[in-house]
Structures are given as C-alpha cells and as structure tokens.
Design a protein around this motif. Structure first.
Motif, PDB file in Angstrom:
ATOM      1  N   GLU A  67       0.857  -1.177   0.000  1.00 42.04           N
ATOM      2  CA  GLU A  67       0.000   0.000   0.000  1.00 42.04           C
ATOM      3  C   GLU A  67       0.894   1.227   0.000  1.00 42.04           C
ATOM      4  N   CYS A  68       0.648   2.140  -0.920  1.00 41.75           N
ATOM      5  CA  CYS A  68       1.520   3.293  -1.088  1.00 41.75           C
ATOM      6  C   CYS A  68       0.736   4.588  -0.939  1.00 41.75           C
ATOM      7  N   SER A  69       1.398   5.582  -0.380  1.00 41.92           N
ATOM      8  CA  SER A  69       0.840   6.923  -0.276  1.00 41.92           C
ATOM      9  C   SER A  69       1.934   7.904  -0.657  1.00 41.92           C
ATOM     10  N   GLU A  70       1.804   8.456  -1.863  1.00 40.19           N
ATOM     11  CA  GLU A  70       2.824   9.399  -2.313  1.00 40.19           C
ATOM     12  C   GLU A  70       2.775  10.680  -1.513  1.00 40.19           C
ATOM     13  N   ALA A  71       1.570  11.091  -1.077  1.00 35.67           N
ATOM     14  CA  ALA A  71       1.459  12.314  -0.288  1.00 35.67           C
ATOM     15  C   ALA A  71       2.199  12.174   1.040  1.00 35.67           C
ATOM     16  N   ALA A  72       2.097  10.986   1.674  1.00 36.24           N
ATOM     17  CA  ALA A  72       2.777  10.748   2.952  1.00 36.24           C
ATOM     18  C   ALA A  72       4.166  10.152   2.768  1.00 36.24           C
ATOM     19  N   ARG A  73       4.557   9.889   1.514  1.00 40.43           N
ATOM     20  CA  ARG A  73       5.867   9.291   1.216  1.00 40.43           C
ATOM     21  C   ARG A  73       6.051   7.966   1.972  1.00 40.43           C
ATOM     22  N   THR A  74       5.003   7.159   2.011  1.00 42.96           N
ATOM     23  CA  THR A  74       5.004   5.939   2.817  1.00 42.96           C
ATOM     24  C   THR A  74       4.603   4.737   1.971  1.00 42.96           C
ATOM     25  N   VAL A  75       5.306   3.617   2.204  1.00 40.94           N
ATOM     26  CA  VAL A  75       4.959   2.343   1.573  1.00 40.94           C
ATOM     27  C   VAL A  75       4.856   1.301   2.683  1.00 40.94           C
ATOM     28  N   LYS A  76       3.733   0.578   2.712  1.00 40.42           N
ATOM     29  CA  LYS A  76       3.500  -0.451   3.719  1.00 40.42           C
ATOM     30  C   LYS A  76       3.309  -1.803   3.031  1.00 40.42           C
ATOM     31  N   CYS A  77       4.205  -2.744   3.354  1.00 37.36           N
ATOM     32  CA  CYS A  77       4.084  -4.127   2.885  1.00 37.36           C
ATOM     33  C   CYS A  77       4.037  -5.006   4.136  1.00 37.36           C
ATOM     34  N   VAL A  78       2.936  -4.963   4.845  1.00 37.49           N
ATOM     35  CA  VAL A  78       2.799  -5.558   6.171  1.00 37.49           C
ATOM     36  C   VAL A  78       2.052  -6.881   6.072  1.00 37.49           C
ATOM     37  N   ASN A  79       2.650  -7.932   6.672  1.00 36.31           N
ATOM     38  CA  ASN A  79       2.011  -9.260   6.722  1.00 36.31           C
ATOM     39  C   ASN A  79       1.626  -9.765   5.324  1.00 36.31           C
ATOM     40  N   ARG A  80       2.568  -9.653   4.401  1.00 37.21           N
ATOM     41  CA  ARG A  80       2.330 -10.111   3.028  1.00 37.21           C
ATOM     42  C   ARG A  80       3.103 -11.374   2.687  1.00 37.21           C
ATOM     43  N   ASN A  81       3.793 -11.946   3.687  1.00 41.24           N
ATOM     44  CA  ASN A  81       4.559 -13.178   3.494  1.00 41.24           C
ATOM     45  C   ASN A  81       5.597 -13.030   2.390  1.00 41.24           C
ATOM     46  N   LEU A  82       6.209 -11.849   2.312  1.00 39.04           N
ATOM     47  CA  LEU A  82       7.257 -11.612   1.325  1.00 39.04           C
ATOM     48  C   LEU A  82       8.520 -12.389   1.689  1.00 39.04           C
ATOM     49  N   THR A  83       9.206 -12.917   0.676  1.00 37.81           N
ATOM     50  CA  THR A  83      10.462 -13.640   0.893  1.00 37.81           C
ATOM     51  C   THR A  83      11.673 -12.818   0.492  1.00 37.81           C
ATOM     52  N   GLU A  84      11.464 -11.658  -0.105  1.00 36.95           N
ATOM     53  CA  GLU A  84      12.555 -10.758  -0.454  1.00 36.95           C
ATOM     54  C   GLU A  84      12.013  -9.336  -0.514  1.00 36.95           C
ATOM     55  N   VAL A  85      12.927  -8.382  -0.490  1.00 36.02           N
ATOM     56  CA  VAL A  85      12.534  -6.979  -0.556  1.00 36.02           C
ATOM     57  C   VAL A  85      12.015  -6.688  -1.962  1.00 36.02           C
ATOM     58  N   PRO A  86      10.837  -6.050  -2.096  1.00 32.99           N
ATOM     59  CA  PRO A  86      10.308  -5.750  -3.439  1.00 32.99           C
ATOM     60  C   PRO A  86      11.294  -4.930  -4.256  1.00 32.99           C
ATOM     61  N   VAL A  87      11.391  -5.267  -5.533  1.00 39.15           N
ATOM     62  CA  VAL A  87      12.352  -4.592  -6.408  1.00 39.15           C
ATOM     63  C   VAL A  87      11.782  -3.307  -6.993  1.00 39.15           C
ATOM     64  N   ASP A  88      10.466  -3.146  -7.008  1.00 40.69           N
ATOM     65  CA  ASP A  88       9.845  -2.001  -7.665  1.00 40.69           C
ATOM     66  C   ASP A  88       9.323  -0.978  -6.665  1.00 40.69           C
ATOM     67  N   LEU A  89      10.135  -0.696  -5.638  1.00 42.99           N
ATOM     68  CA  LEU A  89       9.753   0.321  -4.671  1.00 42.99           C
ATOM     69  C   LEU A  89       9.805   1.698  -5.325  1.00 42.99           C
ATOM     70  N   PRO A  90       8.844   2.567  -5.029  1.00 45.66           N
ATOM     71  CA  PRO A  90       8.840   3.900  -5.654  1.00 45.66           C
ATOM     72  C   PRO A  90       9.979   4.757  -5.109  1.00 45.66           C
TER      73      PRO A  90
END
Length: 420
Positions: A67-90
């Motif tokens: 979940e991204c908010s450009e106005a708040a400059r915040t990206v939340k990837c919480v409890n998504r069972n990710l196995t690596e850091v996302p490569v397409d971070l803004p």
C-alpha cells in the motif's frame, strides 16, 4: 389625428416579422454554441483519458502486495509473506514498513535500486523472520536515519552490516536510531555468549555508527556486555538495556558517552554497582539512569552505592529501589539503609543451604555403608590383622637374634670359625 403619426398595417407587420426573425436567429446561435463547446470539451476529455490509459505504468510506482501513499511518502508491505525486498519500490518512499514477512536473509545491497531510494529515512523490518544480515545490506540508502530489526531471530549479523562492504574506506552510516530489541536466536536464550560478541562486533566496526543517537538492545537475555562495546558510539544519547540478564557492568565503560541522556537498566540481574561505574555515571553531565526491578544484594559491598544514591540526582525513581537479598533485608528501601545495616555475614541463599544439606546426607550414607562392610567382614579383617602381626613378630625376632650374636664376641668368633 395628424397624418404624420399614422402608420399603416403593412409597415407594422413587416417590422414585427423582422423582430421575430432576429430573435429566432439569435436563439439558434446561442443554443448551438454551448452544444458545440460541450461536445468539443467532451471529445478532448475522452481523448485525454484514452491517452492516459494508453500510457504504460511506470516501474516503481507501487509494488503489487503493498500500500503506497505518495502524499505521505510511505509504503507499507505488512504481513504479506514476502520472501525478499520488493524490487519495484517507488523512489519517493521516505517511510518503508516491511513487518510481518518471511525475508529470512538480507543480502548485500538488498535496497540498491535505479533510481536509488535517496529519500528513504525510516525502515522497519521487525518481525520478518530475518536470520541473516550480510555485509553492506543497507548500502545505497544515503538518507537512512532509523532502522528497526526487532523481533527477528538473528543468527548471523555481519560486522559490517551497517556500513559498506569495505568498512575501512566507506563513509560512516547515516543511521541515528538503531533498534535491536528481542533479536536473540530461537533456542539460544541460555547459551548466547557468541551472540553477544556478534552484536558487539557490528557496533564496533570502524566508524560506521559514530553518529548513532539511540540504541535499543532490550529483551536479548544478555548476561554481560563485551568490553569496550560502546567506545565507537561517541554520539549516543539514549541507551536501552532493559529486560536482559545483566549481572554486572564491570566491563562496560561509559566514560566517552558525554552526550548520553538516558540509560535504561531496568529488569536485569544487577546486584551492585561498583565504584568505577558509579564514578563514570556521575561524570556524565546530562545522563538520567533507571535501575528499577534489579535484585540488589544489601551487604557490605553495597555501602558505597547506598552513599552514592543518597547524594546523586542521576538516578530517577531511586526511592523505589529495594533489597532482594539477604532474606532479613528483603524489601528494605536502599535510601533508608545505614552502614550498620550492611554487613557480610555468611548467610547463604536457600538453594545453597539445601545443596549442602543434601551433600551431608550423601556423605553420611557413604560412611554408614563403609562401616556396614567392615562389620560384615570383621572375622576376615581380624584374621588378616593377626597374620600381619605374626609376620611382623617373626621379622622382629630375626632382627633380635642377629643383634644378640653380634653383641657377644665369643659367639662372633665361633660364627666366623664355623666355616673352617
């Protein structure tokens, strides 16, 4: 009626027709103009929408599970069972939350991107199952100020995890807050000496963390802090060591922490603070120390600390500090103790007293068994002793007989001539 004022019906009807034609013409023009403008604006809007929809999505706008908010400059990837850091971070991200995932390993350059994440200032990786952090895992984050690795079972923490892959040539890390609460590996709560050394090595590597202002190491079951673990952190202002198992601070030096403002030592296993530690804490101009919930031993070794507590303003809540041992001093307030109350009588804890009682019972049982064996074999032992006595008697009689022969010169000559 005068003739100049008379107007015939034909002339009036002609003017009326002209007026009506003019009104109809003007109404048609006004009604057709808005229609044309509306249709033109609608067509332009539809063309712009189609143009926007025809444009491809730019890479790095927002990762799919986040979940991204450009106005708040915040990206939340919480409890998504990710196995690596996302490569397409803004690239605009300033606050990144990657909590509650299954990252396992943070490799070298885990956040290296093109374009770089130049504005990332706060990174939260707590509770993401991280067991290994490689060297230079946080490279290419020039604005990183706050890093939270709490609640991760760290088994491997590279000594240069917070600096570049070459610590000797890399610039100091921009980190100002490092949070490492509850990072002790699973199953290593009781045998964590190597873990303590691993964390100390990461804190002492080069000049990487010399700008650190806040360090939290709470709930890690530390028994001690390695020698000089804080010497490379001259800018430290807040140090949190609460809820560990620290029994002493004799290896820790606070002398160079001249900017230290708060030191949390609550809920440890401290028994007494020695004179060197007291002097160092007193020399820090801004520090406030918290010592609640420690098992203070109120004996003769506590005299200097009690005197120091009565005189200093460094310790907040010092009126709440009470004795835990010995039993007769339990729950006594430290500030109310006198030197006559503090002595070193050999009073053992209940656990040691129980141990000595058990040892005495075992030794008594062994002695009883030994005496029983002697009693059951008394006849054999008596015969054996008689045999030894007879053997010794015969041996002594032989010596006595030879002594009598040597004492009589006639018997000596006789014995010497007997061979002839």
């Amino acid at each position: 009626m005068p003739g100049g004022c008379f107007r015939g019906p034909a002339a009036g009807d002609g003017r009326l027709r002209l007026a009506r034609l003019a009104l109809v013409f003007l109404g048609w023009v006004s009604s057709s103009s808005p229609t044309f403008s509306a249709s033109s604006s609608t067509s332009s809007a539809s063309s712009s929408v189609s143009a926007v929809s025809a444009q491809p999505m730019l890479p790095g706008q927002c990762p799919l599970p986040c979940e991204c908010s450009e106005a708040a400059r915040t990206v939340k990837c919480v409890n998504r069972n990710l196995t690596e850091v996302p490569v397409d971070l803004p690239p605009y991200v300033r606050n990144l939350f990657l909590t509650g995932n299954n990252l396992s390993v943070l490799p070298t350059g885990a956040f290296a991107r093109q374009p770089p994440l130049a504005e990332l200032a706060a990174l939260n990786l707590s509770g993401s199952g991280i067991m290994k952090v490689d060297a230079g895992a946080f490279e290419h984050l020039p604005s990183l100020r706050q890093l939270d690795l709490s609640h991760n079972p760290l088994e491997v923490l590279s000594p240069i995890a917070f600096s570049g892959t070459n610590a000797s040539t890399s610039d100091p890390s921009p980190l100002m807050e490092l949070i490492l609460n509850h990072i002790v590996p699973l199953g290593d709560e009781k045998n964590n000496r190597s873990f303590e050394g691993m964390v100390a090595a990461a804190l002492q590597a080069g000049q990487a963390l010399r700008g650190l202002h806040r360090l939290e190491l709470a709930s890690n079951h530390f028994l001690y802090l390695p020698r000089d673990v804080l010497t490379r952190l001259p800018g430290l202002r807040h140090l949190d060591l609460r809820n560990n198992s620290l029994v002493s601070l004799i290896y820790v030096s606070f002398r160079n922490l001249t900017h230290l403002e708060s030191l949390h030592l609550e809920d440890n296993a401290l028994k007494v603070l020695h004179n060197r530690t007291l002097a160092e804490l007193q020399s820090l101009p801004h520090v406030r120390v918290f010592l609640d919930n420690n098992p203070w031993v109120c004996d003769c070794h506590m005299t200097d600390m009690v005197t120091w507590l009565k005189e200093t303003e460094v310790v907040l809540g010092k009126a709440r500090l009470t004795c835990a041992f010995p039993e007769k001093m339990r729950d006594r307030v430290l500030l109310q103790l006198n030197s006559s109350d503090l002595n070193c009588d050999p009073i053992l804890p209940q656990s040691l007293q129980t141990s000595y009682v058990f040892l005495g019972i075992v030794l008594a049982l062994i002695g009883a068994i030994f005496l029983l064996v002697l009693y059951l074999n008394r006849k054999g032992i008596k015969k054996w002793m008689h045999n030894i006595r007879d053997a010794c008697r015969d041996h002594m009689e032989g010596y006595h007989y030879r002594y009598e022969i040597n004492a009589d010169p006639r018997l000596t000559n006789l014995s010497s001539n007997s061979d002839v």
